[in-house]
Design a protein around this motif. Sequence first.
Motif, PDB file in Angstrom:
ATOM      1  N   PRO A 277      -3.083  -7.495  -8.915  1.00 45.11           N
ATOM      2  CA  PRO A 277      -4.363  -8.184  -9.129  1.00 45.11           C
ATOM      3  C   PRO A 277      -4.129  -9.490  -9.870  1.00 45.11           C
ATOM      4  CG  PRO A 277      -4.540  -5.868  -9.712  1.00 45.11           C
ATOM      5  CD  PRO A 277      -3.097  -6.133  -9.442  1.00 45.11           C
ATOM      6  N   ASP A 278      -4.700 -10.587  -9.375  1.00 44.10           N
ATOM      7  CA  ASP A 278      -4.450 -11.904  -9.957  1.00 44.10           C
ATOM      8  C   ASP A 278      -5.369 -12.136 -11.143  1.00 44.10           C
ATOM      9  OD1 ASP A 278      -3.584 -14.409 -10.454  1.00 44.10           O
ATOM     10  OD2 ASP A 278      -4.255 -15.301  -8.574  1.00 44.10           O
ATOM     11  N   LYS A 279      -5.068 -11.461 -12.258  1.00 44.57           N
ATOM     12  CA  LYS A 279      -5.896 -11.658 -13.446  1.00 44.57           C
ATOM     13  C   LYS A 279      -5.007 -11.660 -14.694  1.00 44.57           C
ATOM     14  CE  LYS A 279      -6.794  -6.717 -13.875  1.00 44.57           C
ATOM     15  NZ  LYS A 279      -7.629  -5.566 -13.662  1.00 44.57           N
ATOM     16  N   PRO A 280      -5.515 -12.226 -15.780  1.00 46.13           N
ATOM     17  CA  PRO A 280      -4.673 -12.362 -16.976  1.00 46.13           C
ATOM     18  C   PRO A 280      -4.137 -11.015 -17.442  1.00 46.13           C
ATOM     19  CG  PRO A 280      -6.741 -13.577 -17.237  1.00 46.13           C
ATOM     20  CD  PRO A 280      -6.863 -12.792 -15.972  1.00 46.13           C
ATOM     21  N   ALA A 284       2.252  -9.932 -17.810  1.00 44.96           N
ATOM     22  CA  ALA A 284       2.707  -9.449 -19.122  1.00 44.96           C
ATOM     23  C   ALA A 284       2.958  -7.946 -19.094  1.00 44.96           C
ATOM     24  CB  ALA A 284       1.675  -9.790 -20.195  1.00 44.96           C
ATOM     25  N   ALA A 285       2.067  -7.204 -18.445  1.00 45.36           N
ATOM     26  CA  ALA A 285       2.212  -5.745 -18.393  1.00 45.36           C
ATOM     27  C   ALA A 285       3.466  -5.352 -17.621  1.00 45.36           C
ATOM     28  CB  ALA A 285       0.979  -5.116 -17.751  1.00 45.36           C
ATOM     29  N   ILE A 286       3.707  -6.076 -16.515  1.00 46.11           N
ATOM     30  CA  ILE A 286       4.899  -5.780 -15.706  1.00 46.11           C
ATOM     31  C   ILE A 286       6.170  -5.997 -16.512  1.00 46.11           C
ATOM     32  CG2 ILE A 286       6.291  -6.674 -13.783  1.00 46.11           C
ATOM     33  CD1 ILE A 286       3.595  -7.111 -12.296  1.00 46.11           C
ATOM     34  N   PHE A 287       6.271  -7.171 -17.168  1.00 43.78           N
ATOM     35  CA  PHE A 287       7.528  -7.489 -17.842  1.00 43.78           C
ATOM     36  C   PHE A 287       7.677  -6.756 -19.177  1.00 43.78           C
ATOM     37  CE2 PHE A 287       7.099 -10.871 -14.695  1.00 43.78           C
ATOM     38  CZ  PHE A 287       8.252 -10.592 -13.988  1.00 43.78           C
ATOM     39  N   ALA A 306      -3.429 -14.846  -2.542  1.00 41.13           N
ATOM     40  CA  ALA A 306      -4.239 -15.045  -1.335  1.00 41.13           C
ATOM     41  C   ALA A 306      -5.720 -14.990  -1.747  1.00 41.13           C
ATOM     42  CB  ALA A 306      -3.933 -13.959  -0.324  1.00 41.13           C
ATOM     43  N   ALA A 307      -6.470 -16.011  -1.376  1.00 41.38           N
ATOM     44  CA  ALA A 307      -7.876 -16.110  -1.800  1.00 41.38           C
ATOM     45  C   ALA A 307      -8.691 -14.913  -1.293  1.00 41.38           C
ATOM     46  CB  ALA A 307      -8.483 -17.408  -1.281  1.00 41.38           C
ATOM     47  N   SER A 308      -8.352 -14.439  -0.094  1.00 41.60           N
ATOM     48  CA  SER A 308      -9.132 -13.370   0.531  1.00 41.60           C
ATOM     49  C   SER A 308      -9.047 -12.046  -0.234  1.00 41.60           C
ATOM     50  CB  SER A 308      -8.643 -13.151   1.971  1.00 41.60           C
ATOM     51  OG  SER A 308      -7.268 -12.819   1.953  1.00 41.60           O
ATOM     52  N   THR A 309      -7.854 -11.754  -0.843  1.00 43.53           N
ATOM     53  CA  THR A 309      -7.672 -10.437  -1.465  1.00 43.53           C
ATOM     54  C   THR A 309      -7.712 -10.489  -2.989  1.00 43.53           C
ATOM     55  OG1 THR A 309      -5.286 -10.761  -1.535  1.00 43.53           O
ATOM     56  CG2 THR A 309      -6.194  -9.673   0.417  1.00 43.53           C
ATOM     57  N   GLY A 310      -7.420 -11.673  -3.547  1.00 47.70           N
ATOM     58  CA  GLY A 310      -7.293 -11.746  -5.003  1.00 47.70           C
ATOM     59  C   GLY A 310      -6.040 -11.051  -5.497  1.00 47.70           C
ATOM     60  N   LEU A 311      -5.096 -10.773  -4.584  1.00 47.47           N
ATOM     61  CA  LEU A 311      -3.836 -10.122  -4.967  1.00 47.47           C
ATOM     62  C   LEU A 311      -2.684 -11.099  -4.839  1.00 47.47           C
ATOM     63  CD1 LEU A 311      -4.229  -6.668  -3.164  1.00 47.47           C
ATOM     64  CD2 LEU A 311      -4.650  -7.203  -5.565  1.00 47.47           C
ATOM     65  N   ILE A 337      -0.682  -0.510 -14.681  1.00 49.86           N
ATOM     66  CA  ILE A 337      -0.619  -1.926 -14.288  1.00 49.86           C
ATOM     67  C   ILE A 337      -1.536  -2.181 -13.085  1.00 49.86           C
ATOM     68  CG2 ILE A 337       0.859  -3.812 -13.460  1.00 49.86           C
ATOM     69  CD1 ILE A 337       3.228  -2.384 -14.802  1.00 49.86           C
ATOM     70  N   GLY A 338      -1.440  -1.320 -12.096  1.00 51.26           N
ATOM     71  CA  GLY A 338      -2.254  -1.489 -10.898  1.00 51.26           C
ATOM     72  C   GLY A 338      -1.664  -2.452  -9.882  1.00 51.26           C
ATOM     73  N   PHE A 339      -0.649  -2.014  -9.151  1.00 57.61           N
ATOM     74  CA  PHE A 339      -0.112  -2.817  -8.040  1.00 57.61           C
ATOM     75  C   PHE A 339       0.049  -1.900  -6.838  1.00 57.61           C
ATOM     76  CE2 PHE A 339       3.528  -1.419 -10.613  1.00 57.61           C
ATOM     77  CZ  PHE A 339       4.300  -0.768  -9.674  1.00 57.61           C
TER      78      PHE A 339
END
Lengths: 426, 426
Positions: A277-280, A284-287, A306-311, A337-339
Amino acid sequence: MGLVVQKYGGSSVADAEGIKRVAKRIVEAKKNGHQVVVVVSAMGDTTDELIDLAEQVSPMPAGREFDMLLTAGERISMALLAMAIKNLGHEAQSFTGSQAGVITDSVHNKARIIDVTPGRIRTALDEGNIAIVAGFQGVSQDKKDITTLGRGGSDTTAVALAAALDAEVCEIYTDVDGVFTADPRVVKKAKKIDWISFEDMLELAASGSKVLLHRCVEYARRYNIPIHVRSSFSGLQGTWVSNEPLSDAKDQKVEQAIISGVAHDTSEAKITVVGVPDKPGEAAAIFRAVADAEINIDMIVQNVSAASTGLTDISFTLPKAEGRKAIDALEKAKASIGFDSLRYDDQIGKISLVGAGMKTNPGVTADFFRALSDAGVNIELISTSEIRISVVTRADDVNEAVRAVHTAFGLDSDSDEAVVYGGTGR
Amino acid sequence: MGLVVQKYGGSSVADAEGIKRVAKRIVEAKKNGHQVVVVVSAMGDTTDELIDLAEQVSPMPAGREFDMLLTAGERISMALLAMAIKNLGHEAQSFTGSQAGVITDSVHNKARIIDVTPGRIRTALDEGNIAIVAGFQGVSQDKKDITTLGRGGSDTTAVALAAALDAEVCEIYTDVDGVFTADPRVVKKAKKIDWISFEDMLELAASGSKVLLHRCVEYARRYNIPIHVRSSFSGLQGTWVSNEPLSDAKDQKVEQAIISGVAHDTSEAKITVVGVPDKPGEAAAIFRAVADAEINIDMIVQNVSAASTGLTDISFTLPKAEGRKAIDALEKAKASIGFDSLRYDDQIGKISLVGAGMKTNPGVTADFFRALSDAGVNIELISTSEIRISVVTRADDVNEAVRAVHTAFGLDSDSDEAVVYGGTGR
């Protein structure tokens, strides 16, 4: 004539003959009027044999005892080297890391030097001795336990002693003639570099060049100790690493090249975290998850989402040996994390172009990409510093890419002489 | 349950399997409630391999460096042993001689312990650790150089630590079941001795018994540390060496025997100085010449001088290994001493009968000579102490003589079980 620190790796003292050869070279330096301090690694395969033994008695040897065990290796080589020197009629005394005043923290198997108090070495020198010091080892400041310094530890011991003793130079003897503009096993026309700055050497070391380790160069830069990397098998001048070309090297009309060399590295793998998810806070959570598993990562690239998915996807490279651990750590954190998924790719290679000259030569980056493109090499990731450009490609393309870049930047030697190139010990 | 010091020789830790077996035995003692300090020798042939290496680089290795080299051997075995113990779930820490506070004089290769300051060992024990200490080594008081203690050094380390730590007992583990009434390789009916006094053990050790060295027993007697010599391969009780039978041993109804055992030694040679003028100062001059060459002599016999010539012969025995040196020293002094010639005989053997009981049993000497005479053994030299009679015979007669004396004094075992008997390490 001042004080010289010389370091000999395990391949230089692999057997009695090697020890006698090295002893002659040391005596030569002494005869030339130098005070000589020698740092020596364990003989040839000794360390591997000791590790074998440890694995036979315990699947997970304790750090303190493992260090006690491994340090027997240098104890053997240094005592034999001192004997060989005395046999040539010169006075020599050997010292353990502890006796030489190499004080470290308490992190067994990869301790860091925190102080060097070489009082006994100074006394031995003042009494006319050649001082032989065990590389790779020290004693912990708080518990007085024996520690080892980890990979490249003997080089670091040498540089640290050179700094503490205010040596003229730290000579690192190895089984190659010096630092080359590229790995001569890959690029037949690679040239030996006569002089290279600490800055460029640090980047080369970080990018896969194995002759000197980053940690040792970093130490030398901090204390401004010139390093001379050279072969213990020949009398040739090797590569000087320092802030400014030394007077010796200046006589050879050395000037700073725009590009110092091309390094490559096929020891890394790439992990791509797909559908983040493209959010703040996501990166950080991943690393954080990766760092908590004590994994060192190298390059990081995040795609535009990608604008369509926000991912978005996030890729990073890391040592192959730590791949499994990183995947496990990320899988465990997947829910929080949610990926979407993870992709693991260990068929990658990294090519790096290093040179302080690129700061003032804006065309370098373009020329680099052009050379790769002309060679038909596809680029997967890019990362840059002020004096380095690195790209990730397919592992199969690495050798071709290194040769193409080496030629494009005019680094090829005129001579066709083949150079044998190997790794250093610890 | 108090503090126990255990010592394991090189044959007990010859390989990874041996180290694991010894680790189990050590953990057993810990589980029984003891604080345990372990002194360990170098693994199997390690020391010989290191000596080989030294000889390859230098025909006359310097003492300081030779000690530095050899001490690598115990460093390896002690670290591995600590790992093996930790692998069994118990805490262990290894310590070099220097770390354990074994302070010596500066005589390299055969240093003497002058103090033991086991502060780190005490701390390790108080923290619940099993302490593993490198045998055979120390650090010199004045120069802080690494030293080795010479032959039997690990046994001496163990006894010295036991004394400094006020241990209940010093257990010497070896590859035999204990001290026997004679060498079981020679006398099939030799019996294991359950208890023997320090005094008798000292005489046996001086007379050729190899299980314990004189030096270690002497140290134990001085500090009144009971020694228990036993096999690391079995769970059997071995031989207790102490001032008085311990309560443990008393339970087994041990009483002091009249005769402790028969020792023999075929490692000596005999030198006869022929035609010495029978006047004051001649013997002194001869033994001064030998002593100045640092040769230890054993028995000395002077014949009655022949009235006709005023000349006499003086014979003495000494280790075969020092024969050449002694002959050279005497030849050099021949003119100043004034004798006719030298005779050298290395085909001799010594048989000794040891037992405090002979002080109060005047018939012992007569029975001893009778047994030898009945066996047809000719006596060449005789020497006695309060609790020992020794004779020199032809080397070929030694085994027969030992068996005859063993039988004559009722020492033969009723059992016909063969016992395997070997030497201890260092």
